[in-house]
Scaffold this active site. Structure first.
Site, short mmCIF file in Angstrom:
data_model
loop_
_atom_site.label_atom_id
_atom_site.label_comp_id
_atom_site.label_asym_id
_atom_site.label_seq_id
_atom_site.Cartn_x
_atom_site.Cartn_y
_atom_site.Cartn_z
N HIS A 120 0.84 -1.21 0.00
CA HIS A 120 0.00 0.00 0.00
C HIS A 120 0.87 1.26 0.00
CE1 HIS A 120 -2.82 2.94 1.92
NE2 HIS A 120 -3.68 2.33 1.13
N SER A 323 -9.17 -14.91 -0.05
CA SER A 323 -9.32 -13.50 -0.39
C SER A 323 -10.68 -13.22 -1.02
CB SER A 323 -8.22 -13.09 -1.37
OG SER A 323 -8.47 -11.79 -1.85
C1 LIG Z 1 -6.54 0.25 2.96
C2 LIG Z 1 -5.18 -0.25 3.19
C3 LIG Z 1 -4.28 0.45 3.99
C4 LIG Z 1 -4.57 1.80 4.56
O1 LIG Z 1 -5.59 1.76 5.47
P1 LIG Z 1 -6.41 3.08 5.81
O2 LIG Z 1 -7.36 2.55 6.84
O3 LIG Z 1 -7.03 3.55 4.56
O4 LIG Z 1 -5.44 4.06 6.39
C5 LIG Z 1 -3.05 -0.11 4.23
N1 LIG Z 1 -2.72 -1.29 3.70
C6 LIG Z 1 -3.55 -1.99 2.91
C7 LIG Z 1 -3.11 -3.30 2.38
C8 LIG Z 1 -4.81 -1.48 2.62
O5 LIG Z 1 -5.61 -2.18 1.82
#
Ligand SMILES: *Cc1c(COP(=O)(O)O)cnc(C)c1O
Length: 383
Positions: A120, A323
């Site tokens: 991410h 998933s």
């Molecule tokens: C959505 C997501 C995040 C970030 O999370 P937020 O709650 O939007 O801050 C981090 N890692 C992954 C794999 C995600 O899908």
């Protein structure tokens, strides 16, 4: 609160817009099957969980007792004895990732943060903010980290204390990094358990894997040092939030005393949301383990169904084990815009969150994608 007639119209318009779009998000992992109306009355109060829920706080309007229950629940499903853990309700997955990386950096100040290409985007911000050296690792085709590349890079850096940012469900393909293999390979190159740190980014799948029959490795029992999950994704919440859990001994290192509220603080924010703590508390209390399991099985079945429909039409769709993210070739822009799909390169995905009780919305998307992609291949066959 008194609004002018124009402003009333405006807010009414936004209400109708929200009603129309409340289930729009087939390309995003936000569950919308929640009902927190029993908690609305608490919006009368300025609840603030500044500091540590474990301590006394002089700010009386806090929901610390509930936060303790939430943390007890997550310690259990992430498989760490509660007394050995510490964590809190965050503003979301990103803050949880930052907290995990912060603990790791305090433990190993000169270490490099290793993460796969499929991680991410929050990791890039975090590495910058924490001024950590960062190293991007290649991914396998399914989105998992390439462990050979990871080990090669750790070796070529002569890294003594690698910090591994492991994906427990990547954003685009729901891939789960093989933390068992990573640890086995680290051991083989002579890096002892006490010399590395694994943070698990389990934003979505952190609330899936504890409830499936054959989960991949993801928990403290499997070797992670911290883990975070988003509250507004699989669980569902009207306000973004999340949960982070770490090992207590690592957290003690970062605590600071705050005389102003006469408590200790080891969180990233100052003032913290006390309402989302109540939301998370109500969410975990209102569903039994079995109910949660059934809800997740339903989502997984829907994902299987979607893959089956695509494949029956000759569209190359697939998903990772455990998933709810179904990956397929990116359709034309008018299709992905119409269905608000998240796309990346030549890939798109749909996510079978729990508010899709039947397959109606999924079917209408699949029909459009199949029609679009078959049209494309016919068109290209003409040349
Ligand atoms: C959505 C997501 C995040 C970030 O999370 P937020 O709650 O939007 O801050 C981090 N890692 C992954 C794999 C995600 O899908």
């Amino acid at each position: 609160m008194i609004l002018s007639p124009t402003d009333q119209d405006r807010i009414e318009g936004f209400w109708n817009y929200c009603l129309k779009h409340q289930y729009f998000n087939i390309g995003y992992p936000e569950s919308a099957d929640f009902d927190y109306s029993a908690l609305y009355r608490f919006f009368k109060f300025s609840i603030n969980n500044c500091g540590d829920w474990k301590d006394y706080s002089n700010y009386a309007l806090n929901s610390f007792d509930f936060e303790k229950d939430v943390m007890q629940y997550f310690a259990e499903i992430f498989q760490i004895p509660f007394e050995e853990s510490w964590g809190y309700v965050t503003n979301g997955g990103t803050e949880g990732n930052m907290f995990g990386c912060y603990l790791a950096r305090e433990l190993f100040p000169d270490a490099t943060l290793y993460y796969s290409r499929d991680t991410h985007y929050s990791v890039v911000k975090i590495a910058k903010l924490l001024q950590m050296k960062a190293c991007v690792i290649e991914s396998l085709d399914n989105g998992e980290i390439n462990v050979d590349d990871l080990i090669n890079k750790i070796q070529s850096h002569q890294e003594k204390h690698p910090i591994i940012f492991a994906n427990i469900g990547t954003t685009m393909t729901g891939a789960i990094d093989d933390i068992e293999l990573i640890q086995k390979r680290l051991k083989q190159i002579g890096i002892q358990r006490r010399d590395y740190y694994i943070h698990a980014d389990a934003a979505l799948s952190g609330m899936i894997l504890p409830f499936v029959d054959h989960p991949q490795a993801f928990s403290f029992a499997d070797g992670v040092d911290s883990i975070c999950v988003s509250g507004h994704k699989m669980i569902g919440s009207p306000i973004p939030c999340g949960i982070v859990v770490a090992k207590r001994q690592n957290v003690d290192r970062i605590a600071v005393d705050v005389d102003y509220i006469s408590t200790r603080d080891q969180t990233i924010s100052g003032s913290r949301n006390g309402h989302t703590v109540l939301l998370m508390w109500a969410a975990i209390r209102s569903q039994s383990f079995l109910q949660r399991k059934q809800r997740i099985q339903h989502c997984l079945k829907m994902a299987e169904y979607a893959v089956g429909r695509f494949q029956a039409a000759g569209v190359h769709a697939w998903r990772n084990l455990n998933s709810i993210t179904v990956v397929f070739p990116c359709p034309s822009e008018h299709v992905w815009k119409k269905h608000y799909l998240a796309t990346s390169g030549n890939m798109a995905h749909l996510i079978t969150t729990a508010h899709h009780q039947d397959s109606q919305k999924i079917d209408s998307l699949i029909d459009d994608v199949i029609f679009n992609l078959q049209g494309e291949s016919k068109r290209s066959a003409c040349f």
